[in-house]
Design a protein around this motif. Structure first.
Motif, PDB file in Angstrom:
ATOM      1  N   LEU A 130       0.811  -1.219   0.186  1.00  0.00           N
ATOM      2  CA  LEU A 130       0.066  -0.111  -0.107  1.00  0.00           C
ATOM      3  C   LEU A 130       0.788   1.163   0.060  1.00  0.00           C
ATOM      4  O   LEU A 130       1.964   1.222   0.800  1.00  0.00           O
ATOM      5  CB  LEU A 130      -0.937  -0.105   1.527  1.00  0.00           C
ATOM      6  CG  LEU A 130      -2.200  -0.923   1.251  1.00  0.00           C
ATOM      7  CD1 LEU A 130      -2.904  -0.701   2.545  1.00  0.00           C
ATOM      8  CD2 LEU A 130      -3.203  -0.777   0.114  1.00  0.00           C
ATOM      9  N   SER A 131       0.677   2.230  -0.645  1.00  0.00           N
ATOM     10  CA  SER A 131       1.320   3.477  -0.696  1.00  0.00           C
ATOM     11  C   SER A 131       0.862   4.375   0.538  1.00  0.00           C
ATOM     12  O   SER A 131      -0.060   4.051   1.228  1.00  0.00           O
ATOM     13  CB  SER A 131       1.005   4.238  -2.049  1.00  0.00           C
ATOM     14  OG  SER A 131      -0.403   4.815  -2.029  1.00  0.00           O
ATOM     15  N   SER A 132       1.737   5.347   0.854  1.00  0.00           N
ATOM     16  CA  SER A 132       1.403   6.132   1.653  1.00  0.00           C
ATOM     17  C   SER A 132       0.067   6.794   1.837  1.00  0.00           C
ATOM     18  O   SER A 132      -0.701   7.313   2.749  1.00  0.00           O
ATOM     19  CB  SER A 132       2.426   7.069   2.215  1.00  0.00           C
ATOM     20  OG  SER A 132       2.707   7.865   1.173  1.00  0.00           O
ATOM     21  N   ALA A 133      -0.288   7.318   0.360  1.00  0.00           N
ATOM     22  CA  ALA A 133      -1.514   8.080   0.239  1.00  0.00           C
ATOM     23  C   ALA A 133      -2.639   7.284   0.528  1.00  0.00           C
ATOM     24  O   ALA A 133      -3.705   7.725   0.982  1.00  0.00           O
ATOM     25  CB  ALA A 133      -1.410   8.314  -1.344  1.00  0.00           C
ATOM     26  N   VAL A 134      -2.575   5.898   0.208  1.00  0.00           N
ATOM     27  CA  VAL A 134      -3.603   4.918   0.440  1.00  0.00           C
ATOM     28  C   VAL A 134      -3.898   4.701   1.974  1.00  0.00           C
ATOM     29  O   VAL A 134      -4.937   4.699   2.438  1.00  0.00           O
ATOM     30  CB  VAL A 134      -3.795   3.557  -0.270  1.00  0.00           C
ATOM     31  CG1 VAL A 134      -4.792   2.874   0.117  1.00  0.00           C
ATOM     32  CG2 VAL A 134      -3.846   3.844  -1.673  1.00  0.00           C
ATOM     33  N   SER A 135      -2.709   4.637   2.713  1.00  0.00           N
ATOM     34  CA  SER A 135      -2.696   4.362   3.962  1.00  0.00           C
ATOM     35  C   SER A 135      -3.085   5.563   4.588  1.00  0.00           C
ATOM     36  O   SER A 135      -4.013   5.478   5.526  1.00  0.00           O
ATOM     37  CB  SER A 135      -1.254   4.205   4.682  1.00  0.00           C
ATOM     38  OG  SER A 135      -0.828   3.146   3.900  1.00  0.00           O
ATOM     39  N   ASP A 136      -2.898   6.795   4.226  1.00  0.00           N
ATOM     40  CA  ASP A 136      -3.651   8.142   4.870  1.00  0.00           C
ATOM     41  C   ASP A 136      -4.983   8.026   4.702  1.00  0.00           C
ATOM     42  O   ASP A 136      -5.607   8.590   5.615  1.00  0.00           O
ATOM     43  CB  ASP A 136      -2.926   9.319   4.297  1.00  0.00           C
ATOM     44  CG  ASP A 136      -1.566   9.635   4.796  1.00  0.00           C
ATOM     45  OD1 ASP A 136      -1.233   9.036   5.762  1.00  0.00           O
ATOM     46  OD2 ASP A 136      -0.912  10.554   4.130  1.00  0.00           O
ATOM     47  N   ALA A 137      -5.429   7.599   3.574  1.00  0.00           N
ATOM     48  CA  ALA A 137      -6.925   7.680   3.392  1.00  0.00           C
ATOM     49  C   ALA A 137      -7.528   6.336   4.485  1.00  0.00           C
ATOM     50  O   ALA A 137      -8.744   6.857   4.932  1.00  0.00           O
ATOM     51  CB  ALA A 137      -7.145   7.238   1.972  1.00  0.00           C
ATOM     52  N   LEU A 138      -7.018   5.350   4.707  1.00  0.00           N
ATOM     53  CA  LEU A 138      -7.413   4.463   5.546  1.00  0.00           C
ATOM     54  C   LEU A 138      -7.417   4.926   6.946  1.00  0.00           C
ATOM     55  O   LEU A 138      -8.406   4.811   7.819  1.00  0.00           O
ATOM     56  CB  LEU A 138      -6.642   3.229   5.562  1.00  0.00           C
ATOM     57  CG  LEU A 138      -6.813   2.313   4.272  1.00  0.00           C
ATOM     58  CD1 LEU A 138      -5.587   1.325   4.213  1.00  0.00           C
ATOM     59  CD2 LEU A 138      -8.077   1.540   4.260  1.00  0.00           C
ATOM     60  N   VAL A 139      -6.459   5.759   7.377  1.00  0.00           N
ATOM     61  CA  VAL A 139      -6.341   6.420   8.763  1.00  0.00           C
ATOM     62  C   VAL A 139      -7.355   7.317   8.847  1.00  0.00           C
ATOM     63  O   VAL A 139      -8.037   7.490   9.918  1.00  0.00           O
ATOM     64  CB  VAL A 139      -5.071   7.075   8.938  1.00  0.00           C
ATOM     65  CG1 VAL A 139      -4.939   7.662  10.183  1.00  0.00           C
ATOM     66  CG2 VAL A 139      -4.007   5.864   8.810  1.00  0.00           C
ATOM     67  N   GLU A 140      -7.806   7.898   7.877  1.00  0.00           N
ATOM     68  CA  GLU A 140      -8.968   9.265   7.844  1.00  0.00           C
ATOM     69  C   GLU A 140     -10.188   8.688   8.045  1.00  0.00           C
ATOM     70  O   GLU A 140     -11.023   9.543   8.476  1.00  0.00           O
ATOM     71  CB  GLU A 140      -8.704   9.947   6.435  1.00  0.00           C
ATOM     72  CG  GLU A 140      -7.616  11.119   6.182  1.00  0.00           C
ATOM     73  CD  GLU A 140      -7.342  11.349   5.195  1.00  0.00           C
ATOM     74  OE1 GLU A 140      -8.183  11.239   4.263  1.00  0.00           O
ATOM     75  OE2 GLU A 140      -6.351  12.159   4.710  1.00  0.00           O
ATOM     76  N   THR A 141     -10.498   7.485   7.743  1.00  0.00           N
ATOM     77  CA  THR A 141     -11.735   6.773   8.185  1.00  0.00           C
ATOM     78  C   THR A 141     -11.972   7.049   9.695  1.00  0.00           C
ATOM     79  O   THR A 141     -13.087   6.961  10.080  1.00  0.00           O
ATOM     80  CB  THR A 141     -12.003   5.315   7.723  1.00  0.00           C
ATOM     81  OG1 THR A 141     -10.947   4.439   8.721  1.00  0.00           O
ATOM     82  CG2 THR A 141     -11.295   5.216   6.107  1.00  0.00           C
ATOM     83  N   GLY A 142     -10.777   6.974  10.402  1.00  0.00           N
ATOM     84  CA  GLY A 142     -11.106   6.801  12.025  1.00  0.00           C
ATOM     85  C   GLY A 142     -11.893   5.418  12.295  1.00  0.00           C
ATOM     86  O   GLY A 142     -11.812   5.412  13.697  1.00  0.00           O
ATOM     87  N   ASP A 143     -11.745   4.543  11.645  1.00  0.00           N
ATOM     88  CA  ASP A 143     -12.226   3.411  12.066  1.00  0.00           C
ATOM     89  C   ASP A 143     -11.098   2.538  12.622  1.00  0.00           C
ATOM     90  O   ASP A 143     -10.001   2.228  12.131  1.00  0.00           O
ATOM     91  CB  ASP A 143     -12.848   2.455  10.880  1.00  0.00           C
ATOM     92  CG  ASP A 143     -13.483   0.998  11.540  1.00  0.00           C
ATOM     93  OD1 ASP A 143     -12.635   0.227  12.035  1.00  0.00           O
ATOM     94  OD2 ASP A 143     -14.501   0.878  10.882  1.00  0.00           O
ATOM     95  N   ARG A 144     -11.176   2.021  13.856  1.00  0.00           N
ATOM     96  CA  ARG A 144     -10.028   1.603  14.747  1.00  0.00           C
ATOM     97  C   ARG A 144      -9.696  -0.023  14.203  1.00  0.00           C
ATOM     98  O   ARG A 144      -8.458   0.055  14.053  1.00  0.00           O
ATOM     99  CB  ARG A 144     -10.561   1.440  16.076  1.00  0.00           C
ATOM    100  CG  ARG A 144     -10.779   2.778  17.050  1.00  0.00           C
ATOM    101  CD  ARG A 144     -10.966   2.513  18.183  1.00  0.00           C
ATOM    102  NE  ARG A 144     -10.944   3.930  19.167  1.00  0.00           N
ATOM    103  CZ  ARG A 144     -10.980   3.843  20.584  1.00  0.00           C
ATOM    104  NH1 ARG A 144     -11.025   2.875  21.210  1.00  0.00           N
ATOM    105  NH2 ARG A 144     -11.265   5.158  20.984  1.00  0.00           N
TER     106      ARG A 144
END
Length: 382
Positions: A130-144
């Protein structure tokens, strides 16, 4: 395996038949062609097959779509448009494409994260590389659960900024702590900070459950924490000459309040700070903050605990104010400031000052972590 001679008319004829059997056969044939013979397909043949699949994909049974996705997940020649369609299908169809298809681009994955189900998002979090951009989008979901899955995915690329954010979040989100400390790409300073959060949370849990004296617990817990972070906490900067001299004087038992005052009167500020830190047992960064803070209460605590008298405290207070002005750190002080500082010094007992100094001698990061946990507990009780 499909016949090597591709007949577009035959494909169209199969496409016109509306039976489940003919559609299943059509998708199986084209799946084989994309997977096994993509390198010999002409542009016209690829366009024809893609057009048929895109138009009919919603009309075939889910089991057929799932088999097609499984067949094409690793196919390098899979058209991106078709991969996107399958990635946005029902989760059992989308899963192999989301996990394995190399033709999906970051924007495709981010769109899935923003618009598809939680199961789709969790699947993306398990994807390799996974790229850092996609990882950032995943983190932005706020889903633990999503974030924990991402952290457990050692093949994911997570930016340093995002890792720092998640380390900060781990103060209150226990689920992040273990996968964070297990990440190979966690910078040493963040790993060190993580140990403090975990230790502070453990400290609070023990105090909540058992009748333990906080000072006694800190005495037992702190050495363990320091040992865990010793390598990460190693200071890369070379010691200054003042630090070396102060330690040498301390080792020879030549550090005295008189020598400390003489050094300060001569204007040797760096050496004074190093000697003051050595005598008090405090970190240099902390002692410089205490020495020059406007009110002088911290300075009063340290000097009282060290056994300095009222006159010595007043001298240090005045000379450090002068040094602060000389270094461009302020506009001086009002005479009333000294009066208030002396009043505080007079009220402070030696025993109370020693208790505070002992607490300050503990690692400042450890203390900050403790304060953060305590503040969080107070907010919950409010």
């Amino acid at each position: 395996m499909a016949d090597e001679n591709i007949d577009g008319e035959q494909l169209l004829a199969l496409a016109r038949l509306r039976s489940d059997e003919s559609r299943a056969e059509l998708f199986a044939v084209m799946g084989d062609l994309f997977h096994d013979r993509n390198d010999v397909l002409s542009a016209q043949e690829r366009a024809l097959m893609q057009d048929i699949l895109e138009k009919l994909i919603g009309e075939v049974a889910r089991d057929v779509r799932r088999k097609l996705a499984l067949r094409l997940a690793d196919a390098p020649g899979l058209p991106r448009e078709l991969a996107v369609l399958l990635a946005n299908d029902e989760i059992d169809v989308a899963t192999p494409i989301l996990l394995r298809s190399a033709v999906l681009q970051d924007i495709d994955l981010i769109e899935v994260i923003r618009h598809r189900s939680r199961q789709h998002i969790l699947t993306v979090a398990m994807r390799r590389d996974l790229s850092s951009a996609v990882s950032d989008a995943l983190v932005e979901t706020g889903d633990r659960d999503v974030i924990r899955t991402l952290l457990e995915n050692q093949d994911s690329n997570i930016s340093r900024v995002t890792l720092a954010y998640l380390v900060e979040q781990s103060k209150s989100v226990d689920e992040f702590q273990e996968p964070l400390v297990r990440r190979r790409d966690l910078p040493s300073e963040l790993a060190r900070r993580m140990v403090y959060w975990v230790a502070a949370a453990l400290r609070q849990a023990l105090l909540d459950r058992f009748d333990i004296d906080p000072a006694t617990l800190d005495d037992r817990l702190e050495p363990v924490v320091k040992e865990e972070v010793r390598e990460a906490a190693a200071d890369a900067e070379a010691d200054s000459a003042a630090d070396v001299l102060a330690r040498a004087l301390g080792a020879d038992r030549q550090l005295t309040p008189r020598l400390l005052l003489q050094t300060l009167r001569k204007g040797e500020i760096q050496l004074f700070e190093a000697m003051f830190a050595e005598m008090s047992g405090l970190r240099l960064r902390l002692i410089t903050r205490i020495a020059y803070e406007p009110g002088g209460q911290g300075l009063a605590v340290v000097t009282r605990a060290m056994g300095l008298n009222r006159e010595e405290f007043a001298t240090i207070f005045l000379l450090t104010r002068r040094a602060r002005v000389g270094q461009g750190g302020g506009a001086g002080f009002a005479p009333a400031d000294l009066g208030r500082a002396l009043e505080f010094f007079d009220r402070l007992s030696h025993a109370a000052a020693e208790t505070v100094l002992t607490r300050w001698r503990r690692d400042p990061d450890y203390l900050f972590a403790i304060r953060s946990i305590e503040e969080g507990q107070e907010k919950k009780r409010a």
